[in-house]
Scaffold this motif. Sequence first.
Motif, PDB file in Angstrom:
ATOM      1  N   ASP A 107     -18.969  -1.634 -45.867  1.00 53.83           N
ATOM      2  CA  ASP A 107     -19.458  -2.644 -44.942  1.00 53.83           C
ATOM      3  C   ASP A 107     -18.428  -3.769 -44.875  1.00 53.83           C
ATOM      4  O   ASP A 107     -17.430  -3.755 -45.602  1.00 53.83           O
ATOM      5  CB  ASP A 107     -20.822  -3.199 -45.379  1.00 53.83           C
ATOM      6  CG  ASP A 107     -20.778  -3.826 -46.771  1.00 53.83           C
ATOM      7  OD1 ASP A 107     -20.101  -4.862 -46.933  1.00 53.83           O
ATOM      8  OD2 ASP A 107     -21.403  -3.279 -47.701  1.00 53.83           O
TER       9      ASP A 107
ATOM     10  N   SER B 111     -15.785   4.707 -42.781  1.00 58.14           N
ATOM     11  CA  SER B 111     -16.374   3.757 -41.850  1.00 58.14           C
ATOM     12  C   SER B 111     -15.295   3.177 -40.933  1.00 58.14           C
ATOM     13  O   SER B 111     -14.096   3.402 -41.114  1.00 58.14           O
ATOM     14  CB  SER B 111     -17.045   2.624 -42.624  1.00 58.14           C
ATOM     15  OG  SER B 111     -16.070   1.759 -43.157  1.00 58.14           O
TER      16      SER B 111
ATOM     17  N   THR C 169     -21.799   5.836 -39.406  1.00 56.20           N
ATOM     18  CA  THR C 169     -21.783   5.556 -40.843  1.00 56.20           C
ATOM     19  C   THR C 169     -22.482   6.670 -41.616  1.00 56.20           C
ATOM     20  O   THR C 169     -22.028   7.071 -42.698  1.00 56.20           O
ATOM     21  CB  THR C 169     -22.475   4.211 -41.136  1.00 56.20           C
ATOM     22  OG1 THR C 169     -21.772   3.171 -40.428  1.00 56.20           O
ATOM     23  CG2 THR C 169     -22.463   3.898 -42.618  1.00 56.20           C
TER      24      THR C 169
ATOM     25  N   ALA D 152     -24.588  -5.488 -41.795  1.00 53.27           N
ATOM     26  CA  ALA D 152     -23.731  -4.353 -41.458  1.00 53.27           C
ATOM     27  C   ALA D 152     -23.675  -4.196 -39.941  1.00 53.27           C
ATOM     28  O   ALA D 152     -24.457  -4.799 -39.206  1.00 53.27           O
ATOM     29  CB  ALA D 152     -24.280  -3.085 -42.110  1.00 53.27           C
TER      30      ALA D 152
END
Length: 825
Positions: free
Chosen positions: A592, A491, A485, A466
């Motif tokens: 992610d 995100s 995050t 990530a």
Amino acid sequence: MAGHSEQPRMPVIRDPKDFDRRSGNLLERVIFNNRVLVLLACLLATILLGAAATRIKVNANFERMIPHNSPYVQNYLSYKNQLPGLGNTVRVVVENKTGDIYDPAYLEVMRKINDELYLIPGVDRSWMKSIWLPIVRWREVTEDGITGGPVMPAQFDGSAAEIAKLRANIGKAGIVGSLVALDAKSSMIVAPLLDTDPKTGQKLDYSAFSERLEAKIRTYENDKVGIHIVGFAKIVGDLIEGLRAVMLFFAVSVAISMVFVYLYTRCVRSTVMLVAAAVIGVVWLLGLMQLLGYELDPYSILVPFLIFAIGLSHGAQKMNGIIQDIGRGTHKYVAARYTFRRLFVAGVTALLANIVGFAVLVIIDIPVIRDLAITTSVGVSVLIFTKLFLIPVALSYVGISESAVRRAIADEQKTAQGRSLLGRVWAGLDALTERRWAIPVVLGSIAVAVVSALVMQDLRIGDLDAGAPELRADSRYNRDNAYITRHYGLSSDQFVIIMKTADEGCRLYSSLNKMDGLAQLLRADPAVQATTSLAENVRFVTAAMSEGSGKWMTISRNQSITDGSMSAAVIATPDITNQSCSVSPLVAYLSDHKADTVARILKTAETYAAANNTAPGAAEPVQFLLAAGSAGIEAATNIEVQKSIVTMYLAVYGSTALLCLITFRSLRATIVALIPLVITTLLCKALMVWLGIGLKVATLPVIAVGVGVGVDYALYLLSVQLACQRRGDSLRAAYRRSLDFTGRVVALVGMTMAAGVVTWAWSPIKFQADMGILLTFMFLWNMLGALILTPALSYFLLNPKPRAPLATADAGTESAAPARAAAGR
């Protein structure tokens, strides 16, 4: 290199006056009969190219790191001007460490930061978003209809009443989780970037842009205010900053390599000369890069390290030949000419193999990798002059100290007689030419290859971590990314599908319904945090215009109702479609950007698009085009990497095999040379699985570099071995002869090549650390593979004599005697 075996036959000439300067080929005569001119020409080139090297820039470009010919990237490039904020953006989060965003002091700081960022050259101000900018609006349904306005009240003065309005407006705007943190302790500024600096007209300088962020934005950070910055430009800025540390590693690599060369030569002046020549090659390369318009980026910084290591390792081969000749009593000038005469063709062949190993990377449709291929090929071409011309000429003046020569000859005699550790190692290696040792070595190699091939099945294409995998997990950027995050519902990993219709076609029920269907399908994936699209906005506004009834949270088939909802939605969120209502983005926010996540989302979108796209000439044409956004572009890059890997293997191994065929004039010898390279490649990919390293843009060049450079070991060993065998020596005697003459050089080359990149393991740039580990492994393992597998494979493929029964220890000792005798001549 076949000429190695002819060394003892060259006459010993102690006085250069007795040497026929007209001997040798034309090139040798031109160079050595005009040594002063050669040195002056090299000095002049070093001064001119050194001056140019000081002007080389360090930068990176977003579009040069993506595959331009990918249909997905072409879609993004075609419509990027109509999709601002979905490609190259910077996100700045301002945190209130002592309270929430509804603090007048915090809001004033936020305003100043907003204004500072707004004025930084390179920011696309028309699409910049924050609670202080009028493009961010709220809306609500009242008895008089839909009303709205900027989130920040027009007359905001920090009073309790105005803050209450701001709080209400933020709730109505639905920006909690996007521009405002879920815990209301921070807010975000989203700044899309332009490709060029509007002041200079030049492409955006990411290094300067990142420095401005640090100087103008990060300086607001204190014990009350926290600043968190993410985005491609900041990644590149941090990478360029990390390059300064990497440049210090270059000095460390030079020092380590110098130690290895000195331990080999035990001569200070020749060691300094070799290292200086290798550094000159790097200076020439950097100067040529600047003159050709190239820049140093986080990927091409690999090139100077490799050129230095290759130049030094090949220079050591020249040193080895001169030591041998001087040790027999030949004058240093004559020894230099002898070495040039013997090694020029083989040296050019070795450098061509290196060039091929890099040049095949041109087939990869990623500009930054193509630049890496071209610049490295230029650098290796430079070595033809510094390694093949400059080093022999310089050594003809510098020579080798008498004490170093005596020590080298004594060491060789001890090695040949088996009285040193190296001699015992050589004896063990030349025993591998016997059946009883060759069989287990080959079987063991097959087992290693099979296990590695099984392990490498788990190798993934793309990122496995990530955040920004280019940087360390504890880097400032990844800490900032982790904060965002945790505190925001959306995100920065956006996968964008573009809905393309005819002008005003995005208003049609059929288009909106299909878009909404894709959004629902994407939201079913656990990796999708949320989606935003024109269809979702229309559904919301339609319900709002019907007194907020959930029954109307849909897309109406009544075109007049949909048109009204569309108009209100576009006013509130102008970036959900373009002005002609023909290009509309559907944004999926991913948890992610790992390889498996991106691949799964891509497949879902591809399948849906294939089933629902209509022909451009249809009555209501609609097409879902992939892909934009950071995750979408990464998906396209992963596809290009996966597509290129097989082609790259075929190209690098095919070209290397051709060069080996030309050099050895033997198909079997070519197979012997290639098998260790193949096994090392399999082991390297297995190592990537064990270390959690994905196959991506940063690691893809490693395989080609490892093969192109690794074949040098086979060129060193097999050239001498084959020449001796063709002269009538037995396999064992021939291999021992190659070990005695080139074995130490092979070990030195492996060590100096590894020393050139091993320091990267401590780089703050993670992908460079990964490359350093992998290249070090390949350089060393290729060396070991060549030393161990060459004799074992030669027993099966290059042994012309009938295979005798299992040899006894006495027979082995007897067979080694001719080799030792030959080596001691």
